[in-house]
Design a protein around this motif. Sequence first.
Motif, mmCIF file in Angstrom:
data_model
loop_
_atom_site.group_PDB
_atom_site.id
_atom_site.type_symbol
_atom_site.label_atom_id
_atom_site.label_comp_id
_atom_site.label_asym_id
_atom_site.label_seq_id
_atom_site.Cartn_x
_atom_site.Cartn_y
_atom_site.Cartn_z
ATOM 1 N N GLY A 26 54.861 -24.131 -35.240
ATOM 2 C CA GLY A 26 54.550 -24.616 -36.722
ATOM 3 C C GLY A 26 54.089 -23.491 -37.647
ATOM 4 O O GLY A 26 54.123 -23.863 -38.885
ATOM 5 N N MET A 27 54.166 -22.201 -37.232
ATOM 6 C CA MET A 27 53.673 -21.239 -38.205
ATOM 7 C C MET A 27 54.859 -20.691 -39.188
ATOM 8 O O MET A 27 55.895 -20.984 -38.892
ATOM 9 N N GLN A 28 54.214 -20.413 -40.459
ATOM 10 C CA GLN A 28 55.160 -19.729 -41.111
ATOM 11 C C GLN A 28 54.782 -18.246 -41.135
ATOM 12 O O GLN A 28 53.735 -17.740 -41.304
ATOM 13 N N VAL A 29 55.863 -17.350 -40.705
ATOM 14 C CA VAL A 29 55.806 -15.923 -40.369
ATOM 15 C C VAL A 29 56.383 -15.074 -41.315
ATOM 16 O O VAL A 29 57.671 -15.312 -41.393
ATOM 17 N N GLY A 30 55.733 -14.078 -41.589
ATOM 18 C CA GLY A 30 56.572 -12.869 -42.216
ATOM 19 C C GLY A 30 57.228 -12.166 -41.374
ATOM 20 O O GLY A 30 56.635 -11.654 -40.375
ATOM 21 N N LEU A 31 58.329 -11.731 -41.400
ATOM 22 C CA LEU A 31 59.310 -11.032 -40.363
ATOM 23 C C LEU A 31 59.581 -9.759 -41.063
ATOM 24 O O LEU A 31 60.379 -9.643 -42.185
ATOM 25 N N GLY A 32 58.974 -8.595 -40.522
ATOM 26 C CA GLY A 32 59.245 -7.383 -40.963
ATOM 27 C C GLY A 32 60.510 -6.645 -40.876
ATOM 28 O O GLY A 32 61.506 -7.176 -40.395
ATOM 29 N N THR A 33 60.637 -5.642 -41.468
ATOM 30 C CA THR A 33 61.789 -4.800 -41.570
ATOM 31 C C THR A 33 61.824 -3.519 -40.734
ATOM 32 O O THR A 33 60.738 -2.935 -40.681
ATOM 33 N N GLY A 34 62.669 -3.073 -40.013
ATOM 34 C CA GLY A 34 62.915 -1.970 -38.930
ATOM 35 C C GLY A 34 63.215 -2.136 -37.798
ATOM 36 O O GLY A 34 63.502 -3.183 -37.189
ATOM 37 N N SER A 35 63.325 -0.913 -36.920
ATOM 38 C CA SER A 35 63.838 -1.094 -35.530
ATOM 39 C C SER A 35 62.908 -1.670 -34.862
ATOM 40 O O SER A 35 62.993 -2.579 -34.059
ATOM 41 N N THR A 36 61.404 -1.614 -34.709
ATOM 42 C CA THR A 36 60.400 -2.301 -34.171
ATOM 43 C C THR A 36 60.420 -3.757 -34.468
ATOM 44 O O THR A 36 60.043 -4.709 -33.542
ATOM 45 N N ALA A 37 60.520 -3.943 -35.709
ATOM 46 C CA ALA A 37 60.413 -5.419 -36.219
ATOM 47 C C ALA A 37 61.538 -6.032 -35.669
ATOM 48 O O ALA A 37 61.596 -7.443 -35.432
ATOM 49 N N ALA A 38 62.838 -5.401 -35.701
ATOM 50 C CA ALA A 38 64.008 -6.228 -35.230
ATOM 51 C C ALA A 38 63.836 -6.635 -33.748
ATOM 52 O O ALA A 38 64.213 -8.018 -33.447
ATOM 53 N N TRP A 39 63.362 -5.818 -32.915
ATOM 54 C CA TRP A 39 62.711 -6.277 -31.533
ATOM 55 C C TRP A 39 62.007 -7.719 -31.675
ATOM 56 O O TRP A 39 62.196 -8.390 -30.785
ATOM 57 N N MET A 40 60.949 -7.649 -32.449
ATOM 58 C CA MET A 40 60.322 -8.680 -32.458
ATOM 59 C C MET A 40 61.052 -10.068 -32.950
ATOM 60 O O MET A 40 60.780 -11.121 -32.496
ATOM 61 N N VAL A 41 61.740 -9.976 -34.110
ATOM 62 C CA VAL A 41 62.671 -11.235 -34.417
ATOM 63 C C VAL A 41 63.501 -11.590 -33.416
ATOM 64 O O VAL A 41 63.400 -12.674 -33.083
ATOM 65 N N ARG A 42 64.165 -10.672 -32.527
ATOM 66 C CA ARG A 42 64.881 -11.098 -31.561
ATOM 67 C C ARG A 42 63.964 -11.888 -30.594
ATOM 68 O O ARG A 42 64.717 -12.787 -29.886
ATOM 69 N N ARG A 43 62.857 -11.224 -30.250
ATOM 70 C CA ARG A 43 61.956 -12.070 -29.030
ATOM 71 C C ARG A 43 61.800 -13.317 -29.603
ATOM 72 O O ARG A 43 61.717 -14.306 -29.019
ATOM 73 N N LEU A 44 61.457 -13.501 -31.024
ATOM 74 C CA LEU A 44 60.969 -15.077 -31.549
ATOM 75 C C LEU A 44 62.455 -15.759 -31.503
ATOM 76 O O LEU A 44 62.167 -17.051 -31.268
ATOM 77 N N GLY A 45 63.531 -15.336 -31.683
ATOM 78 C CA GLY A 45 64.529 -15.877 -31.623
ATOM 79 C C GLY A 45 64.883 -16.613 -30.008
ATOM 80 O O GLY A 45 65.348 -18.017 -29.982
ATOM 81 N N GLU A 46 64.566 -15.676 -29.061
ATOM 82 C CA GLU A 46 64.624 -16.213 -27.907
ATOM 83 C C GLU A 46 63.551 -17.439 -27.463
ATOM 84 O O GLU A 46 63.708 -18.553 -26.798
#
Length: 240
Positions: A26-46
Motif C-alpha cells: 500500500g505504500m506510495q514510493v518515490g523511485l530513483g534514477t540511475g543504474s543502482t535505482a534501476a536494480w531496485m525498480v526491477r526488484r519491486l516489479g518482481e
Amino acid sequence: MSQDLSPVERAKYVAARRAAEFVEEGMQVGLGTGSTAAWMVRRLGERVREDGLKIRGVPTSTRTAELAREVGIEVITLEEAGWLDLTIDGADEFDHALNLIKGGGGALLQEKIVATASERMIVIADAAKDVGTLGAFPLPVEVTPFGWPVTQGLVEKLLAAMDVPGRAVALRRVGERPYVTDEGNHILDLQLGRIEDPAALALALNQIPGVVENGLFIGLCTLVVIGHGDGRVELREVAA
C-alpha cells in the motif's frame, strides 16, 4: 544472478534488493534514477508480479517511469500522490552525516522534490560512494537555458569566495549539444575537489539567478544501504 555480475554491479544489485525490502503493501514510493535505482525498480516489479505487492510509484525521471511501467509497477505523478511514504534512490557520493551529491544522471531536480515530499529517504550505493568529505564527484547544478553563461559566471564568482580547492565549471554536453534535463534545463558541473560546508554552498548556489537547483542533498537521507562486491550489505544511519 549476482554471481554473473562484476563486483561493482554485484554491489549495486545486492544493495538494491535489500532496500526493496523496506517497501510495504500500500505504500506510495518515490523511485530513483540511475543504474543502482534501476536494480531496485526491477526488484519491486518482481514483488508486484510474483507476490502481489500493491504499491504506487512516483518516478524521478522519464527513464525510471518507462522502466517502472515495463516491470508492472503502477506509476502516478507526485501531484496525484500528494505525499510519499518512502523514496529509494542512488547517490554519487555520501558522507558520514549522510549528506549526498546527486545528479550525475541529470535528474537532480525531480529527485530532490520527490525526496523532500517523502516521509523517509533511503539511499542505495556501492561502497565506492562512501567518502570522508563530499566534492571529488563533480557537483551538478541545474540552470535555465536563458542566460546560462551569465549564471555560470555568477557561480564561478561565488566559488572564488568559498572554501573549495577547485573552481572549474563546465556546461554538461552530449556531443556538441548542451545536455537537456526532463524540465528543459541545462546542467553545470562543478569540479570542486572538496566541499567543507555543503549546507552553506547549497544555500549560496540557490540564491543565484538562473540556478534552478543544486545536487547537494542535505538532511534528506535517513539510511544508506551499502553494497559490497563480495555480496555483503551494510546499513548505515545518521550517527546520534
